[in-house]
Scaffold this motif. Structure first.
Motif, mmCIF file in Angstrom:
data_model
loop_
_atom_site.group_PDB
_atom_site.id
_atom_site.type_symbol
_atom_site.label_atom_id
_atom_site.label_comp_id
_atom_site.label_asym_id
_atom_site.label_seq_id
_atom_site.Cartn_x
_atom_site.Cartn_y
_atom_site.Cartn_z
ATOM 1 N N GLU A 69 0.823 -1.208 0.000
ATOM 2 C CA GLU A 69 0.000 0.000 0.000
ATOM 3 C C GLU A 69 0.860 1.263 0.000
ATOM 4 O O GLU A 69 0.596 2.203 -0.752
ATOM 5 C CB GLU A 69 -0.955 0.005 1.194
ATOM 6 N N LYS A 70 1.901 1.286 0.813
ATOM 7 C CA LYS A 70 2.763 2.470 0.868
ATOM 8 C C LYS A 70 3.427 2.724 -0.478
ATOM 9 O O LYS A 70 3.458 3.853 -0.968
ATOM 10 C CB LYS A 70 3.829 2.317 1.956
ATOM 11 N N ASP A 71 3.931 1.668 -1.116
ATOM 12 C CA ASP A 71 4.590 1.823 -2.412
ATOM 13 C C ASP A 71 3.592 2.252 -3.493
ATOM 14 O O ASP A 71 3.929 3.061 -4.359
ATOM 15 C CB ASP A 71 5.296 0.536 -2.813
ATOM 16 N N VAL A 72 2.371 1.724 -3.439
ATOM 17 C CA VAL A 72 1.356 2.121 -4.416
ATOM 18 C C VAL A 72 0.967 3.578 -4.195
ATOM 19 O O VAL A 72 0.775 4.332 -5.162
ATOM 20 C CB VAL A 72 0.131 1.184 -4.362
ATOM 21 N N LYS A 73 0.880 4.009 -2.943
ATOM 22 C CA LYS A 73 0.603 5.423 -2.660
ATOM 23 C C LYS A 73 1.708 6.311 -3.229
ATOM 24 O O LYS A 73 1.430 7.397 -3.746
ATOM 25 C CB LYS A 73 0.470 5.661 -1.152
ATOM 26 N N ASP A 74 2.941 5.856 -3.138
ATOM 27 C CA ASP A 74 4.058 6.620 -3.712
ATOM 28 C C ASP A 74 3.896 6.763 -5.226
ATOM 29 O O ASP A 74 4.176 7.823 -5.785
ATOM 30 C CB ASP A 74 5.397 5.965 -3.383
ATOM 31 N N VAL A 75 3.438 5.693 -5.881
ATOM 32 C CA VAL A 75 3.211 5.756 -7.331
ATOM 33 C C VAL A 75 2.088 6.750 -7.632
ATOM 34 O O VAL A 75 2.215 7.583 -8.538
ATOM 35 C CB VAL A 75 2.884 4.366 -7.917
ATOM 36 N N ALA A 76 0.992 6.687 -6.881
ATOM 37 C CA ALA A 76 -0.130 7.605 -7.098
ATOM 38 C C ALA A 76 0.298 9.057 -6.873
ATOM 39 O O ALA A 76 -0.114 9.950 -7.620
ATOM 40 C CB ALA A 76 -1.295 7.249 -6.180
ATOM 41 N N ALA A 77 1.142 9.285 -5.879
ATOM 42 C CA ALA A 77 1.610 10.644 -5.611
ATOM 43 C C ALA A 77 2.525 11.152 -6.726
ATOM 44 O O ALA A 77 2.459 12.324 -7.110
ATOM 45 C CB ALA A 77 2.334 10.693 -4.268
ATOM 46 N N ALA A 78 3.358 10.278 -7.248
ATOM 47 C CA ALA A 78 4.287 10.670 -8.303
ATOM 48 C C ALA A 78 3.601 10.772 -9.671
ATOM 49 O O ALA A 78 4.050 11.516 -10.539
ATOM 50 C CB ALA A 78 5.448 9.680 -8.381
ATOM 51 N N HIS A 79 2.510 10.010 -9.853
ATOM 52 C CA HIS A 79 1.792 9.963 -11.136
ATOM 53 C C HIS A 79 0.296 10.065 -10.868
ATOM 54 O O HIS A 79 -0.448 9.091 -11.067
ATOM 55 C CB HIS A 79 2.120 8.662 -11.881
ATOM 56 N N PRO A 80 -0.195 11.221 -10.407
ATOM 57 C CA PRO A 80 -1.599 11.325 -9.990
ATOM 58 C C PRO A 80 -2.625 11.119 -11.095
ATOM 59 O O PRO A 80 -3.783 10.831 -10.800
ATOM 60 C CB PRO A 80 -1.692 12.732 -9.403
ATOM 61 N N ALA A 81 -2.250 11.194 -12.350
ATOM 62 C CA ALA A 81 -3.186 10.955 -13.445
ATOM 63 C C ALA A 81 -3.240 9.480 -13.846
ATOM 64 O O ALA A 81 -4.038 9.110 -14.705
ATOM 65 C CB ALA A 81 -2.809 11.807 -14.659
ATOM 66 N N PHE A 82 -2.432 8.643 -13.213
ATOM 67 C CA PHE A 82 -2.330 7.221 -13.565
ATOM 68 C C PHE A 82 -3.419 6.436 -12.838
ATOM 69 O O PHE A 82 -3.281 6.073 -11.671
ATOM 70 C CB PHE A 82 -0.928 6.723 -13.205
ATOM 71 N N SER A 83 -4.503 6.151 -13.538
ATOM 72 C CA SER A 83 -5.666 5.485 -12.931
ATOM 73 C C SER A 83 -5.343 4.136 -12.319
ATOM 74 O O SER A 83 -5.975 3.734 -11.336
ATOM 75 C CB SER A 83 -6.771 5.302 -13.972
ATOM 76 N N ILE A 125 -6.975 -2.646 -2.789
ATOM 77 C CA ILE A 125 -6.365 -2.958 -1.490
ATOM 78 C C ILE A 125 -7.335 -2.588 -0.365
ATOM 79 O O ILE A 125 -7.553 -3.370 0.569
ATOM 80 C CB ILE A 125 -5.014 -2.232 -1.326
ATOM 81 N N ALA A 126 -7.940 -1.399 -0.462
ATOM 82 C CA ALA A 126 -8.881 -0.954 0.572
ATOM 83 C C ALA A 126 -10.106 -1.868 0.632
ATOM 84 O O ALA A 126 -10.586 -2.193 1.728
ATOM 85 C CB ALA A 126 -9.288 0.495 0.333
ATOM 86 N N LEU A 127 -10.619 -2.293 -0.514
ATOM 87 C CA LEU A 127 -11.754 -3.224 -0.506
ATOM 88 C C LEU A 127 -11.372 -4.530 0.170
ATOM 89 O O LEU A 127 -12.139 -5.065 0.983
ATOM 90 C CB LEU A 127 -12.234 -3.491 -1.935
ATOM 91 N N ALA A 128 -10.192 -5.042 -0.149
ATOM 92 C CA ALA A 128 -9.727 -6.294 0.458
ATOM 93 C C ALA A 128 -9.535 -6.149 1.962
ATOM 94 O O ALA A 128 -9.707 -7.117 2.709
ATOM 95 C CB ALA A 128 -8.429 -6.747 -0.198
ATOM 96 N N ASP A 129 -9.207 -4.938 2.409
ATOM 97 C CA ASP A 129 -9.015 -4.668 3.836
ATOM 98 C C ASP A 129 -10.324 -4.316 4.546
ATOM 99 O O ASP A 129 -10.311 -3.948 5.721
ATOM 100 C CB ASP A 129 -8.012 -3.526 4.033
ATOM 101 N N GLY A 130 -11.449 -4.373 3.834
ATOM 102 C CA GLY A 130 -12.737 -4.060 4.451
ATOM 103 C C GLY A 130 -12.941 -2.589 4.718
ATOM 104 O O GLY A 130 -13.638 -2.223 5.657
ATOM 105 N N GLU A 131 -12.363 -1.728 3.876
ATOM 106 C CA GLU A 131 -12.485 -0.271 4.028
ATOM 107 C C GLU A 131 -13.189 0.322 2.807
ATOM 108 O O GLU A 131 -12.559 0.965 1.958
ATOM 109 C CB GLU A 131 -11.102 0.348 4.199
ATOM 110 N N PRO A 132 -14.516 0.127 2.704
ATOM 111 C CA PRO A 132 -15.218 0.555 1.494
ATOM 112 C C PRO A 132 -15.243 2.066 1.270
ATOM 113 O O PRO A 132 -15.254 2.505 0.121
ATOM 114 C CB PRO A 132 -16.624 -0.010 1.669
ATOM 115 N N VAL A 133 -15.253 2.869 2.319
ATOM 116 C CA VAL A 133 -15.269 4.328 2.134
ATOM 117 C C VAL A 133 -13.934 4.791 1.554
ATOM 118 O O VAL A 133 -13.901 5.600 0.621
ATOM 119 C CB VAL A 133 -15.597 5.052 3.461
#
Length: 138
Positions: A30-44, A53-61
């Motif tokens: 999750e931390k590494d994926v967040k780093d990718v999203a921060a570096a490439h915010p237009a990358f869907s 990851i959030a769905l798998a962790d039971g965090e739907p919001v």
């Protein structure tokens, strides 16, 4: 009844090799994926991965927020690529998969928080984009 009107051409998003390579190297962290999203915010694809990851962790919001971001960033890219609100967005074209994954995750998160109408719209949009995406993601 057969539709006799010409159908729009498939929309193919441009490849983002640097962002895709960083996401592949993130290996679901999750931390590494967040780093990718921060570096490439237009990358869907990064936002879609965070939503999954959030769905798998039971965090739907949280999943809903990530998926909505990926969905909207993907819509922006689709429009820049010539999409006019309808027509195929093929799952077989790898750069389209981030948007399609975000759309799917948005529908799943919406369903999890009781947004049945939005979940239904997302499912229809995904299937209208490419039934192969529905088969792969649901």
């Amino acid at each position: 009844m057969q539709n006799l009107l010409p159908q729009p051409s498939p929309t193919l998003l441009p490849a983002e090799p640097e962002a895709a390579a960083k996401l592949a190297a993130a290996t679901g962290s999750e931390k590494d994926v967040k780093d990718v999203a921060a570096a490439h915010p237009a990358f869907s694809a990064a936002w879609a991965e965070l939503a999954e990851i959030a769905l798998a962790d039971g965090e739907p919001v949280t999943a809903y927020a990530y998926a909505r971001t990926g969905y909207h960033r993907g819509l922006d890219q689709l429009r820049r690529a010539g999409w006019r609100g309808a027509g195929p967005v093929p799952w077989s074209h790898e750069p389209n998969r981030g948007f399609l994954r975000a759309l799917s995750a948005l529908g799943l998160a919406a369903e999890s928080i009781g947004e049945a109408d939005e979940a239904e719209r997302c499912a229809k949009f995904l299937d209208d984009s490419d039934p192969a995406a529905t088969a792969a993601l649901r």
